[in-house]
Design a protein around this motif. Structure first.
Motif, short mmCIF file in Angstrom:
data_model
loop_
_atom_site.label_atom_id
_atom_site.label_comp_id
_atom_site.label_asym_id
_atom_site.label_seq_id
_atom_site.Cartn_x
_atom_site.Cartn_y
_atom_site.Cartn_z
N SER A 90 0.84 -1.17 -0.07
CA SER A 90 -0.07 0.02 0.08
C SER A 90 0.79 1.38 0.01
O SER A 90 0.49 2.31 -0.62
CB SER A 90 -0.92 -0.12 1.04
N ALA A 91 2.15 1.24 0.54
CA ALA A 91 2.89 2.30 0.76
C ALA A 91 4.27 2.17 -0.23
O ALA A 91 5.13 3.16 -0.33
CB ALA A 91 3.48 2.61 1.89
N ASP A 92 4.09 1.08 -0.91
CA ASP A 92 5.59 0.78 -1.83
C ASP A 92 6.73 0.86 -0.90
O ASP A 92 7.86 1.61 -1.38
CB ASP A 92 5.46 1.70 -2.96
N THR A 93 6.77 0.48 0.19
CA THR A 93 8.16 0.34 1.03
C THR A 93 8.55 -0.93 1.45
O THR A 93 7.52 -2.00 1.68
CB THR A 93 7.98 1.20 2.24
N ILE A 94 9.94 -1.18 1.80
CA ILE A 94 10.13 -2.49 2.50
C ILE A 94 9.91 -2.25 4.02
O ILE A 94 10.40 -1.30 4.65
CB ILE A 94 11.79 -2.66 1.93
N VAL A 95 9.58 -3.09 4.41
CA VAL A 95 9.25 -3.21 5.92
C VAL A 95 10.34 -4.13 6.79
O VAL A 95 10.25 -5.08 6.55
CB VAL A 95 7.78 -3.77 6.35
N PRO A 96 11.24 -3.50 7.47
CA PRO A 96 12.12 -4.20 8.22
C PRO A 96 11.42 -4.89 9.32
O PRO A 96 10.42 -4.76 9.80
CB PRO A 96 13.28 -3.20 8.90
N VAL A 97 11.99 -6.35 9.62
CA VAL A 97 11.26 -7.18 10.47
C VAL A 97 12.38 -7.34 11.53
O VAL A 97 13.27 -7.91 11.54
CB VAL A 97 10.99 -8.56 10.06
N CYS A 155 7.80 -10.68 18.36
CA CYS A 155 6.97 -11.92 17.93
C CYS A 155 6.21 -11.77 16.68
O CYS A 155 6.02 -10.58 16.43
CB CYS A 155 5.96 -12.25 19.24
N LYS A 156 5.77 -13.06 15.94
CA LYS A 156 5.51 -12.48 14.86
C LYS A 156 4.13 -13.61 14.56
O LYS A 156 4.22 -14.70 14.83
CB LYS A 156 6.27 -13.11 13.64
N ILE A 157 3.19 -13.21 13.65
CA ILE A 157 1.94 -14.04 13.34
C ILE A 157 2.22 -14.15 11.82
O ILE A 157 2.08 -13.08 11.30
CB ILE A 157 0.73 -13.24 13.81
N VAL A 158 2.56 -15.20 11.42
CA VAL A 158 2.82 -15.46 9.89
C VAL A 158 1.86 -16.26 9.40
O VAL A 158 1.10 -17.22 9.82
CB VAL A 158 4.10 -16.40 9.96
N SER A 196 6.36 -4.81 19.27
CA SER A 196 6.65 -6.29 19.85
C SER A 196 6.03 -7.31 19.11
O SER A 196 6.50 -8.75 19.33
CB SER A 196 6.50 -6.31 21.20
N VAL A 197 4.99 -7.11 18.19
CA VAL A 197 4.28 -8.02 17.52
C VAL A 197 4.23 -7.68 16.06
O VAL A 197 3.47 -6.51 15.96
CB VAL A 197 2.99 -8.58 18.20
N MET A 198 4.52 -8.46 15.09
CA MET A 198 4.27 -8.15 13.81
C MET A 198 3.19 -9.35 12.89
O MET A 198 3.66 -10.40 13.29
CB MET A 198 5.55 -7.79 13.04
N LEU A 234 0.15 -13.86 23.45
CA LEU A 234 1.02 -12.58 23.29
C LEU A 234 0.98 -11.86 24.51
O LEU A 234 2.13 -11.29 24.85
CB LEU A 234 0.16 -11.98 22.15
N ASP A 235 -0.06 -11.93 25.39
CA ASP A 235 -0.13 -11.39 26.60
C ASP A 235 1.05 -11.82 27.54
O ASP A 235 1.75 -11.15 28.10
CB ASP A 235 -1.60 -11.28 27.35
N SER A 236 1.15 -13.23 27.45
CA SER A 236 2.19 -13.77 28.36
C SER A 236 3.51 -13.47 27.80
O SER A 236 4.48 -13.50 28.55
CB SER A 236 1.94 -15.10 28.49
N MET A 237 3.70 -13.44 26.55
CA MET A 237 5.13 -13.44 25.82
C MET A 237 5.63 -11.84 25.98
O MET A 237 6.69 -11.56 25.77
CB MET A 237 4.92 -13.84 24.57
N THR A 238 4.70 -10.99 25.95
CA THR A 238 5.15 -9.55 25.69
C THR A 238 5.19 -8.74 26.93
O THR A 238 5.54 -7.57 27.16
CB THR A 238 4.22 -8.78 24.75
N ASP A 239 4.77 -9.38 28.39
CA ASP A 239 4.89 -8.65 29.46
C ASP A 239 6.11 -8.45 29.85
O ASP A 239 7.37 -9.12 29.50
CB ASP A 239 4.28 -9.78 30.45
#
Length: 183
Positions: A50-57, A62-65, A97-99, A178-183
């Motif tokens: 949507s923005a024509d940009t590369i997103v650094p990860v 944490c990731k939802i893939v 903290s989550v993508m 996610l709640d438990s992993m990001t506390d």
């Protein structure tokens, strides 16, 4: 003669799996499970169409893939609007903290750029033209995205497998984890 014939068949039957062991590699028939570690191809670049940009990860998030191939009705299976709403809620609640990430394996000739651009789909997408992600991680192509969507820890270990978009119970499981992993 009968005893010799019987012995011959007994030996052949006992040795049969050894002769054909190379045809079925048990390592290739085992697919992803909770606890497995997911790898990303070295050429993986996530793109915000949507923005024509590369997103650094970042490595420490944490990731939802969601792994998607382009067979069948991609729009019907993926539910882009629902994913966009879910991703916005995740970003609002957990920040950087989550993508949410998509790995898209298009069929030959599929216009990935036009497809995601016209849908204003801003979740980062890695277009995996050669299907390397699926092969590396032994992800079996499926019309059912519940087996191709996973929550990963910051170390890329699978915490949950299931699609939070099609199941409210799975969504709650993701949010609890996610709640438990990001506390």
């Amino acid at each position: 003669m009968k005893r010799l014939l019987f012995s011959f068949f007994a030996v052949i039957t006992a040795l049969f799996p050894l002769f054909f062991d190379g045809c079925v590699d048990s390592a290739n028939t085992r697919y992803i499970r909770v606890g497995d570690r997911i790898g990303f191809p070295s050429n993986a670049v996530f793109w915000d169409y949507s923005a024509d940009t590369i997103v650094p990860v970042p490595d420490n998030c944490c990731k939802i893939v969601c792994y998607v191939d382009s067979s069948g009705c991609t729009n019907c299976r993926v539910k882009f609007a629902a994913w966009t709403r879910f991703s916005e809620r995740i970003e609002e609640k957990y920040g950087n903290s989550v993508m949410c990430l998509f790995v898209f394996n298009p069929r030959s000739g599929f216009d990935t750029y036009g497809y995601f651009r016209t849908r204003r789909f801003y979740i980062p997408v890695f277009t995996d033209t050669f299907g390397l992600f699926g092969k590396m991680n032994k992800i079996k192509p499926s019309a059912n995205l519940s087996t191709q969507t996973m929550l990963l820890s910051a170390e890329d270990s699978i915490i949950l497998i299931g699609n939070p978009i099609i199941s409210s119970a799975m969504e709650q499981s993701y949010l609890s984890a996610l709640d438990s992993m990001t506390d």
